[in-house]
Enzyme design. Structure first.
Site, PDB file in Angstrom:
ATOM      1  N   ASP A   1     -10.168   1.658   2.686  1.00 36.62           N
ATOM      2  CA  ASP A   1     -10.113   0.852   3.911  1.00 36.62           C
ATOM      3  C   ASP A   1     -10.492   1.735   5.284  1.00 36.62           C
ATOM      4  O   ASP A   1     -11.249   0.979   5.736  1.00 36.62           O
ATOM      5  CB  ASP A   1      -8.264   0.587   4.338  1.00 36.62           C
ATOM      6  CG  ASP A   1      -7.758  -0.393   3.344  1.00 36.62           C
ATOM      7  OD1 ASP A   1      -9.284  -1.526   2.648  1.00 36.62           O
ATOM      8  OD2 ASP A   1      -6.494  -0.262   3.136  1.00 36.62           O
TER       9      ASP A   1
ATOM     10  N   LYS B   1       0.662  -1.456   0.154  1.00 36.07           N
ATOM     11  CA  LYS B   1       0.279   0.113  -0.149  1.00 36.07           C
ATOM     12  C   LYS B   1       0.588   1.211   0.334  1.00 36.07           C
ATOM     13  O   LYS B   1       0.435   2.241  -0.692  1.00 36.07           O
ATOM     14  CB  LYS B   1      -1.185  -0.065   0.640  1.00 36.07           C
ATOM     15  CG  LYS B   1      -2.310  -1.256   1.367  1.00 36.07           C
ATOM     16  CD  LYS B   1      -3.428  -0.919   1.912  1.00 36.07           C
ATOM     17  CE  LYS B   1      -4.105  -2.287   1.806  1.00 36.07           C
ATOM     18  NZ  LYS B   1      -5.455  -2.215   2.635  1.00 36.07           N
TER      19      LYS B   1
ATOM     20  N   GLY C   1     -13.069  -8.130   9.607  1.00 43.75           N
ATOM     21  CA  GLY C   1     -12.408  -7.696   8.993  1.00 43.75           C
ATOM     22  C   GLY C   1     -12.910  -7.633   7.301  1.00 43.75           C
ATOM     23  O   GLY C   1     -13.222  -6.655   7.272  1.00 43.75           O
TER      24      GLY C   1
ATOM     25  N   GLY D   1      -0.719  -1.163  15.292  1.00 44.19           N
ATOM     26  CA  GLY D   1      -0.311  -1.521  14.015  1.00 44.19           C
ATOM     27  C   GLY D   1      -0.114  -0.274  12.927  1.00 44.19           C
ATOM     28  O   GLY D   1      -1.780   0.336  12.774  1.00 44.19           O
ATOM     29  N   ALA D   2       0.707  -0.128  12.194  1.00 41.49           N
ATOM     30  CA  ALA D   2       0.854   1.552  11.537  1.00 41.49           C
ATOM     31  C   ALA D   2       1.894   0.761  10.290  1.00 41.49           C
ATOM     32  O   ALA D   2       2.319   2.041   9.459  1.00 41.49           O
ATOM     33  CB  ALA D   2       2.048   2.075  12.502  1.00 41.49           C
ATOM     34  N   GLY D   3       1.165  -0.079   9.981  1.00 34.25           N
ATOM     35  CA  GLY D   3       1.325  -0.295   8.193  1.00 34.25           C
ATOM     36  C   GLY D   3       0.469   0.277   7.554  1.00 34.25           C
ATOM     37  O   GLY D   3      -0.386   1.654   7.893  1.00 34.25           O
ATOM     38  N   GLY D   4       0.577  -0.307   6.593  1.00 35.77           N
ATOM     39  CA  GLY D   4      -0.635   0.678   5.335  1.00 35.77           C
ATOM     40  C   GLY D   4      -2.077   0.698   5.712  1.00 35.77           C
ATOM     41  O   GLY D   4      -2.266   1.823   5.893  1.00 35.77           O
TER      42      GLY D   4
END
Length: 270
Positions: free
Chosen positions: A114, A77, A251, A138-141
């Site tokens: 998202d 992402k 999710g 969580g600090a990803g995409g």
């Protein structure tokens, strides 16, 4: 009544979703079903591409005249955002994309949905306001998209936990720029007690594997627990939360809330 998609021909349009892995992807199925219901002559494909080959794959796809756009999943992402010619407001604020439209001249136009999908899913069960306290793990995409969207939705306090603290700190700064009224803190971990909403934005729990993102027994009994992982539909974290009587957001709900928006973004119509 379902119209059904026409058979594949020279008029068929194509879309895809990049991921690594791709076995867990649910968006291609959902969007194919939507296009089938609309009678749209198009196909949406899962595309398994490793990170080191993403730029090369996208460079090729943008030259295919009947390939009109793609989505991106883990771990692409952030990288996909850097390859776009233009990114729209949500993506600009969070620095990632999950959908990219290919214009007639081959330009890549990226946006992130998202976060909007997660906010809408949460709002089906909870009111979000300045008194709301959210823990995001969580600090990803996908975490970046959710962090910015949930702050813009009006939460008063957002805590961002990430194993690599520098990524949490960088995301916290991005959220402060996008939503100055939201108080944001970052650390490698937080005690989940006292939060109204706890969101897992990591891949922990995918295929039922990995450690728990948080200690569920510490979550307040009135809290809502939300998940980005879609396979299994009830992850170990959600299972544990349900056993304790907590409300949950799966999710898959985050995806469901995006489908119509994605279809409009891609121009999936006859």
């Amino acid at each position: 009544m379902s119209q059904g998609s026409p058979p594949i021909s020279g008029k068929t349009r194509f879309y895809g979703m990049f991921g690594d892995p791709v076995e867990h992807l649910r968006a291609p199925t959902a969007l194919n079903e939507l296009m089938n219901s609309r009678g749209v002559d198009a196909v949406f494909l899962p595309l398994h591409v490793a990170p080191e080959h993403l730029a090369e794959a996208i460079a090729g796809i943008r030259r295919i005249r009947n390939f009109l756009g793609f989505m991106v999943s883990i771990p692409h992402k952030s990288a996909a955002a850097e390859l776009c010619d233009e990114i729209l407001p949500n993506a600009r604020a969070c620095g990632v994309v999950n959908a990219v439209r290919i214009d007639h001249d081959g330009r890549l136009i990226g946006e992130s949905f998202d976060g909007l999908g997660m906010v809408r899913s949460i709002e089906m069960q909870r009111v979000i306001n300045s008194d709301t306290r959210v823990l995001l793990v969580g600090a990803g995409g996908v975490g970046r998209s959710i962090a910015v969207a949930i702050a813009l939705a009006g939460v008063g306090y957002l805590a961002i936990a990430n194993r690599t603290l520098s990524k949490a700190d960088e995301l916290a700064d991005a959220v402060r720029r996008a939503a100055p009224d939201c108080v944001v803190q970052s650390d490698s971990s937080f005690d989940p007690e006292g939060f109204d909403i706890v969101v897992n934005a990591t891949s922990l729990g995918l295929n039922g594997q990995g450690a728990m993102p948080v200690e569920v027994s510490r979550i307040s009994k009135a809290a809502l627990v939300a998940e980005v992982v879609m396979v299994p539909e009830i992850t170990p974290m959600l299972h544990s939360a349900q056993e304790q009587g907590l409300a949950v957001v799966r999710g898959l709900e985050m995806l469901t809330q995006q489908i119509e928006i994605l279809a409009d973004f891609f121009g999936m119509a006859n």
